[in-house]
Scaffold this motif. Structure first.
Motif, short mmCIF file in Angstrom:
data_model
loop_
_atom_site.label_atom_id
_atom_site.label_comp_id
_atom_site.label_asym_id
_atom_site.label_seq_id
_atom_site.Cartn_x
_atom_site.Cartn_y
_atom_site.Cartn_z
N SER A 51 0.76 -1.40 0.10
CA SER A 51 -0.17 0.14 -0.08
C SER A 51 0.84 1.25 -0.20
O SER A 51 0.58 2.18 -0.74
N ASP B 50 -3.44 3.05 -1.43
CA ASP B 50 -2.94 3.35 0.02
C ASP B 50 -3.88 4.13 0.81
O ASP B 50 -4.18 3.73 2.12
N SER B 51 -4.76 4.73 0.28
CA SER B 51 -5.78 5.57 1.17
C SER B 51 -7.02 4.32 1.70
O SER B 51 -7.40 4.67 3.05
N LEU C 149 -5.21 2.08 4.45
CA LEU C 149 -5.30 2.77 5.57
C LEU C 149 -6.76 2.95 6.31
O LEU C 149 -6.52 2.88 7.62
N ARG C 150 -7.67 3.23 5.50
CA ARG C 150 -9.09 3.22 6.27
C ARG C 150 -9.39 1.95 6.82
O ARG C 150 -9.88 1.60 7.75
N PHE D 89 -5.00 5.94 -4.34
CA PHE D 89 -6.35 5.29 -3.77
C PHE D 89 -6.24 4.15 -2.98
O PHE D 89 -6.66 3.80 -1.90
#
Length: 298
Positions: free
Chosen positions: A100, A108-109, A112-113, A106
């Motif tokens: 990630s 990675d985001s 993380l979420r 996107f």
């Protein structure tokens, strides 16, 4: 710190390897974690003596066990559980964080979420959920679920799976942050310009330069996971931790006779010390590795 941690951890490895010589089992080809002594109807622990150096303790409902034998052989199950669970958790979290962090955007985001969402779930709730879904209680005459049978054949249990599925997030976040800083380094950009694939860059360049914090975290987690497994055993959410089961079965002797907690000290102090020194040893090893691998942080 590193030397003391290595010494304590080495002692447990020695106990695990030399267990058949230190505490010979009744069946060398199929050693058990408990050696039962006396009659199942005996209800008073025997004090330490020549044949039983640490006395006996109770394991309901089977009777009395040799305390020294279980403390020694318990080191095997503790090391197996701690190392297997910590390594599996670290590998999964490290791969998630590395991919990630390197891909970014996107992916990675979203990762993380998802990681943040898992952080909100207590491990104890995860263990209970896995136990109810994959390891539901069933009568002896009913065949277990196929998934349960597969997991048990692989030596997996609800506590181990719960720790793996709900403890990988610190590794993912730690590696993700390191990879995000490293991916703009000159040697990474040079590899990209030479046409190296993303997989090659991640496994050959990114991970070797970001893995040291995860190694430190693994060393610390081995002891912590075993202590947490013993705690779950104490509250009835897990089985398999020898030291924890000894404490569960002998918790009433802590009160002792006439309020003296040391009347039957041998029933709970040896497994308690085994757990404490196991956790301290791995924690000191982790601190020592942190000083060795990350000297700038000291």
């Amino acid at each position: 710190l590193l030397a003391l941690g290595l010494l304590l951890v080495a002692c447990y490895f020695f106990l695990a390897i030399a267990a058949p010589q230190i505490a010979p089992p009744d069946d060398p080809r199929n050693p058990a974690e408990y050696k039962f002594i006396g009659r199942p109807t005996d209800r008073l622990p025997r004090p330490p003596g020549d044949q039983i150096p640490l006395g006996t303790a109770l394991i309901a409902p089977n009777g009395q066990i040799d305390v020294l034998y279980s403390v020694v052989w318990g080191s095997r199950s503790a090391l197996q559980f701690g190392l297997t669970t910590a390594l599996a958790t670290a590998i999964f979290g490290t791969l998630v964080g590395a991919f990630s962090g390197y891909l970014g955007g996107f992916v990675d985001s979203l990762t993380l979420r998802v990681t943040d969402a898992f952080l909100t779930i207590p491990v104890i709730a995860g263990v209970w959920l896995i136990q109810q879904v994959f390891f539901p209680p069933s009568p002896a005459y009913v065949d277990p679920l196929p998934m349960r049978a597969l997991m048990e054949s692989l030596g997996l249990n609800p506590v181990m799976l719960g720790f793996i599925f709900f403890s990988w997030m610190p590794y993912a976040r730690l590696i993700n942050a390191n990879v995000a800083r490293l991916k703009t380094a000159d040697f990474i950009l040079a590899s990209q310009s030479l046409g190296a694939s993303k997989l090659r860059i991640i496994f050959k360049h990114v991970l070797p330069n970001t893995i040291s914090p995860a190694v430190v975290l693994v060393a610390r987690d081995v002891g912590g996971l075993v202590i947490l497994e013993a705690a779950f055993t104490f509250i009835g959410l897990g089985i398999g931790n020898v030291w924890g089961e000894m404490l569960v079965s002998n918790r009433n002797w802590i009160i002792g006779v006439a309020g003296n907690p040391f009347t039957y000290w041998w029933t709970y102090i040896p497994p308690t010390l085994a757990l404490i020194f196991f956790g301290v040893g791995w924690n000191l090893l982790g601190d020592g590795l942190n000083d060795l691998l990350n000297p700038r942080e000291t």
